[in-house]
Motif scaffolding. Structure first.
Motif, short mmCIF file in Angstrom:
data_model
loop_
_atom_site.label_atom_id
_atom_site.label_comp_id
_atom_site.label_asym_id
_atom_site.label_seq_id
_atom_site.Cartn_x
_atom_site.Cartn_y
_atom_site.Cartn_z
N ALA A 592 28.82 52.43 29.08
CA ALA A 592 29.97 53.29 29.39
C ALA A 592 31.12 52.46 29.94
CB ALA A 592 29.55 54.36 30.39
N ARG A 593 30.77 51.53 30.83
CA ARG A 593 31.82 50.70 31.43
C ARG A 593 32.48 49.83 30.34
NH1 ARG A 593 29.70 46.08 34.80
NH2 ARG A 593 29.49 45.45 32.63
N ASP A 594 31.66 49.35 29.37
CA ASP A 594 32.23 48.55 28.28
C ASP A 594 33.24 49.35 27.48
OD1 ASP A 594 30.75 46.45 29.12
OD2 ASP A 594 29.26 46.52 27.48
N LEU A 595 32.92 50.64 27.24
CA LEU A 595 33.86 51.49 26.50
C LEU A 595 35.17 51.58 27.28
CD1 LEU A 595 31.81 54.61 25.27
CD2 LEU A 595 32.80 52.79 23.90
N LEU A 596 35.06 51.75 28.59
CA LEU A 596 36.26 51.87 29.43
C LEU A 596 37.06 50.57 29.37
CD1 LEU A 596 37.96 53.34 31.58
CD2 LEU A 596 36.37 52.54 33.32
N GLU A 597 36.36 49.45 29.48
CA GLU A 597 37.08 48.18 29.48
C GLU A 597 37.71 47.90 28.12
OE1 GLU A 597 34.27 45.50 31.23
OE2 GLU A 597 34.76 46.22 33.26
N SER A 598 37.01 48.31 27.07
CA SER A 598 37.59 48.08 25.74
C SER A 598 38.85 48.94 25.56
CB SER A 598 36.54 48.33 24.66
OG SER A 598 36.94 49.30 23.76
N GLU A 599 38.84 50.17 26.06
CA GLU A 599 40.05 51.01 25.99
C GLU A 599 41.16 50.41 26.85
OE1 GLU A 599 40.85 53.61 24.06
OE2 GLU A 599 38.90 53.28 23.11
N ALA A 600 40.76 49.88 28.01
CA ALA A 600 41.76 49.32 28.93
C ALA A 600 42.44 48.11 28.30
CB ALA A 600 41.11 48.94 30.25
N SER A 601 41.66 47.33 27.52
CA SER A 601 42.23 46.12 26.95
C SER A 601 43.28 46.44 25.88
CB SER A 601 41.11 45.25 26.35
OG SER A 601 40.59 45.94 25.23
N LYS A 602 43.22 47.68 25.36
CA LYS A 602 44.18 48.05 24.30
C LYS A 602 45.46 48.61 24.88
CE LYS A 602 40.45 49.76 21.43
NZ LYS A 602 39.87 51.04 21.11
N LEU A 603 45.50 48.76 26.18
CA LEU A 603 46.59 49.53 26.76
C LEU A 603 47.43 48.71 27.74
CD1 LEU A 603 45.96 52.91 26.53
CD2 LEU A 603 46.97 52.57 28.77
N SER A 604 48.71 48.80 27.59
CA SER A 604 49.56 48.12 28.57
C SER A 604 50.85 48.93 28.72
CB SER A 604 49.83 46.70 28.08
OG SER A 604 50.83 46.12 28.87
N PRO A 605 51.37 49.26 29.88
CA PRO A 605 50.77 48.89 31.15
C PRO A 605 49.59 49.82 31.48
CG PRO A 605 52.73 50.22 31.51
CD PRO A 605 52.59 50.08 30.03
N GLY A 606 48.63 49.29 32.14
CA GLY A 606 47.47 50.10 32.53
C GLY A 606 47.54 50.41 34.01
N PRO A 607 46.43 50.86 34.58
CA PRO A 607 46.40 51.14 36.02
C PRO A 607 46.55 49.85 36.84
CG PRO A 607 44.45 51.99 34.89
CD PRO A 607 45.17 51.16 33.91
N ARG A 608 46.99 50.04 38.09
CA ARG A 608 47.16 48.88 38.98
C ARG A 608 45.79 48.26 39.29
NH1 ARG A 608 50.43 50.85 43.77
NH2 ARG A 608 48.55 52.09 44.05
N SER A 609 44.80 49.13 39.52
CA SER A 609 43.44 48.63 39.75
C SER A 609 42.46 49.57 39.08
CB SER A 609 43.16 48.55 41.25
OG SER A 609 43.02 49.86 41.76
N LEU A 610 41.29 49.06 38.74
CA LEU A 610 40.30 49.89 38.07
C LEU A 610 38.96 49.72 38.78
CD1 LEU A 610 39.50 51.67 35.68
CD2 LEU A 610 39.22 49.62 34.30
N SER A 611 38.40 50.84 39.24
CA SER A 611 37.09 50.72 39.86
C SER A 611 36.14 51.67 39.13
CB SER A 611 37.27 50.98 41.36
OG SER A 611 36.49 51.96 41.82
#
Ligand code: PEP
Ligand code: MG
Length: 763
Positions: A592-611
């Motif tokens: 699940a976390r990998d899916l989130l990180e893969s989506e995050a890598s496609k997006l800019s600007p993203g959140p300031r921090s991700l937990s």
């Protein structure tokens, strides 16, 4: 096959009637209506004659009429087809047997074989054991049930929709005219009308409130049943549709500002209200000679009968929306008295409530409500909690037995409605309410104070919410953020998972409203009891342990990916915390976390921090802790699910409620170990199940080292107040001793409560 002989005058009836016979039935119903109209106008009819006429024209083996009698009874007053000696003798309690239930619930039953129905109550003296099929339609007038009319057939078959419509038209006619026949006693109110009565149910949204009853139902059967000019009736119907739609549009515009996700609830509702076959049914009934209001009323009754057979709670909720629309149309047609402009302090009692209707009544000032057909996750329950309205689900039949303006007490803590409460009961509740309001005023002072124990231990109390407008509770309670944002609630309220853009807009708004305090978004936790209306999965034996929640998200990642994208977009430039529900293995969490990180890598600007964190609800995670703590930023214990899986005790089974307790040595040991392990690994730790919001449990959690609790808005101030007066240094040795004594797993609640009372703690 040899059939038993049919009674005189009755044509053979069966499920496989040839088309010619169906045509005959249409003609028969017209003929029947015409005869009835003539006879009624001339005042020339009797019930026995009526049953004979109906049985003959409807080609049924039996037609019977039951009338309500004082003492909650029904008496068989006329029958063609049942044994003549049973007429005037056979009695049923209201609520007993199919006929009794039809009367109690004001609902029609159409059963292929009544004898195999679990509620069938055999009355051998009537001879009805010979008959399989049964159609039972309540006879109503001015919101009261006067009796029941039945058709029965020897052969097992469901009566056709058209036959059911004809009988419900006859029931309407009887409702208006039966009192003139002298069979219904309309004298002084029976003793039962003066006594107090309790209606049992279960709580949907907490609170206790005393007020006057506002029963909401079809107030009366339409006065005009037949209308000579169908064209004029079609015109009236179209005007009523337009008028009720306009009132709904006005309500939506007024109640819900643009962009509020709960608008989806109403939009979905409107779409449904305008579509569907029921309008067609209304139109064809008008063509058959009914007035517009009688046709709408009849379609409503048919819908109600259909609803009772639908098991899916969400589908039932959608049909409730259509019923709301019907009620509006009847009002527009002048068949239902207009709603009072104000309903301040009134307690609404309804069979069911659509979301639009509930918002409308809330605006008019209702103090609470009780509904007969409700599910804990239905629209009404979701909105009641969000609007802070005490509400309960109540036993069927309440609407029909409660009269407007009678005094009622709604106890949505224990789930009971008390009609005409006895003076001592009312006084006890008055005292409880007075204590409550003093206590609430005292509690309000804690709003601006930090959550801190008497010995100076600082805790963080956060909110569990699910709809954007619940965020008002941040200010009302002084909560320090949202510890659990249940994203599936908006999807349930809307009946579908919203688009990426809509989800992102919602999440952006939530983050903005939280004003810099943290928000933990839990990804969709659908399945088990949280089902969307279009879910068509086969029923499974153990849905709570089935293909639900993150399991669905990982197997069908498109929906999860879309939600993760929406979260990343909504949180652009802000801090984002994402939590996954129902994680059972570290591998699932990782995926699940990998899916989130893969989506995050496609997006800019993203959140300031991700937990990224996980709910701890499945016990298997307890045996993978080192791996989990190495990968998760935080854990939040969902005690609701963890307890059910830990003790193999379904959380929805009332008989098991309280059997196993969070406040027990094994569970406290588990939670203490988890809190310690998280602290050592610098992983965030919180508890967000219902237990976190119970003051005594929260205190025990504080004593074992838990520092963050997330709970519903109603609990924050009470928990803060208890923490403020408790010294953990005094509690520690007491709890140690209780845990030692309760090592066998028994509940520590009683001794801990006694200790708290001894120390004057506000539990
Ligand atoms: C829980 O299981 O404790 C929890 C908080 O999640 P939910 O009640 O939504 O299942
Ligand atoms: Mg859960």
């Amino acid at each position: 096959m040899k059939r038993p002989a049919k009674p005189r005058n009755a044509a053979p009836a069966g499920a496989l009637k040839p088309p010619r016979e169906r045509t005959h039935r249409v003609a028969a119903s017209r003929r029947l209506f015409a005869t009835l109209r003539e006879r009624l106008a001339a005042g020339d009819w009797s019930l026995p004659e009526l049953t004979r006429l109906i049985a003959s024209e409807m080609a049924a083996d039996v037609c019977s009429i039951y009338i309500t009698r004082p003492g909650e009874m029904l008496e068989l007053v006329a029958s063609f087809g049942l044994k003549p000696q049973s007429v005037g003798q056979t009695r049923l309690r209201i609520g007993e047997g199919i006929v009794g239930i039809a009367a109690a619930s004001a609902t029609a039953f159409n059963l292929a074989d009544a004898r195999s129905h679990p509620d069938f109550a055999a009355r051998p003296d009537t001879g009805e054991n010979d008959f399989a099929a049964m159609l039972a339609v309540p006879i109503r007038r001015a919101g009261r049930c006067l009796g029941v009319i039945t058709l029965q057939d020897r052969i097992a078959r469901r009566f056709a929709a058209m036959e059911a419509d004809v009988v419900s038209t006859i029931a309407m006619l009887l409702g208006e005219t039966i009192t003139n026949l002298g069979v219904v006693q309309t004298g002084p109110a029976s003793l039962g009308d003066a006594l107090s009565r309790r209606y049992l149910g279960f709580a949907l949204a907490p609170g206790i409130i005393a007020g006057t009853a506002l029963p909401l139902g079809r107030a009366s059967a339409p006065k005009t049943i037949f209308a000579p000019d169908p064209a004029a009736e079609h015109l009236r119907l179209n005007r009523a549709i337009a008028e009720s739609e306009a009132s709904l549009n006005a309500l939506i515009a007024e109640t819900l500002p643009d962009g509020d996700t709960s608008r989806d609830v109403l939009d979905a509702y409107r779409m449904l209200a305008q579509s569907g076959g029921w309008l067609e049914r209304v139109r064809s009934a008008i063509n058959e000679g009914l007035s517009a209001e009688a046709a709408v009323d009849q379609a409503g009754a048919a819908l109600h009968a259909r609803m009772r057979r639908i098991a899916d709670p969400y589908l039932r909720e959608r049909l409730a929306d259509i019923e709301d629309m019907i009620e509006r149309m009847l009002t527009a047609l002048g068949a239902v008295p207009p709603r009072p402009d104000r309903a301040d302090g009134m307690i609404l009692i309804a069979r069911r409530l659509g979301p639009a209707e509930l918002l409308d009544w809330h605006r008019r000032g209702i103090a609470g409500f009780a509904i007969e057909e409700a599910s804990a996750n239905g629209h009404a329950a979701i909105l009641a909690r969000a609007l802070d309205l005490p509400a309960i689900a109540i036993e069927a039949g309440a609407v029909n037995t409660i009269t407007a303006n009678e005094p009622v007490l709604l106890d949505a803590e224990t789930g009971v409605l008390i009609l005409r409460p006895d003076p001592d009961v009312a006084a006890a509740y008055d005292r409880a309410l007075a204590t409550r309001s003093t206590r609430n005023a005292e509690l309000a002072e804690f709003r601006t104070r930090p959550a801190i124990t008497a010995d100076g231990t600082r805790l963080t109390l956060m909110l569990n919410v699910g709809l954007a407008f619940e965020l008002d509770q941040l200010e009302r309670t002084g909560a320090e953020g949202i510890g659990l944002y249940r994203t599936e609630i908006a999807a349930l309220a809307a009946g579908r998972v919203p688009s990426v853009a809509d989800q992102a807009a919602e999440y952006r708004k939530v983050i903005a409203r939280a004003g810099g305090t943290p928000v933990v978004f839990r990804t969709l936790d659908l399945g088990a009891d949280k089902i969307l209306p279009n879910e068509t999965e086969e029923p499974v034996e153990n849905p709570a342990m089935g293909w639900r929640s993150l399991r669905v998200g990982l197997d069908r990642p498109a929906v999860l990916r879309r939600q993760l994208r929406a979260l990343l977009i909504g949180a652009a430039g802000a801090d984002l915390s994402v939590m996954f529900p129902m994680v059972a293995t570290v591998a699932e969490f990782r995926a699940a976390r990998d899916l989130l990180e893969s989506e995050a890598s496609k997006l800019s600007p993203g959140p300031r921090s991700l937990s990224v964190g996980t709910m701890l609800e499945v016990p298997s995670l307890l045996f993978q802790l080192p791996g989990l703590l190495a990968e998760a930023d935080f854990l939040s214990v969902g005690t609701n699910d963890l307890m059910q899986f830990l003790f193999a005790a379904d959380r929805g089974t009332p008989r098991l409620a309280g059997r196993y307790d969070v406040l027990s040595a094994p569970v406290l040991e588990l939670l203490e170990g988890l809190a310690t392990a998280c602290r050592e690994e610098d992983v965030g730790f919180s508890i967000c199940g219902e237990a976190a919001g119970r003051p005594l449990d929260a205190l025990a959690f504080a004593a074992i080292g838990v520092r963050t609790l997330s709970m519903s808005g109603g609990s924050i101030l009470r928990v803060k107040a208890l923490l403020a007066s408790a010294d953990l240094n005094v509690l520690h040795p007491v709890l140690r001793e209780l845990r030692r004594a309760g090592a066998a797993g028994t509940s520590l609640r009683e001794p801990l409560t006694a200790w708290a009372r001894e120390h004057n703690l506000p539990i």
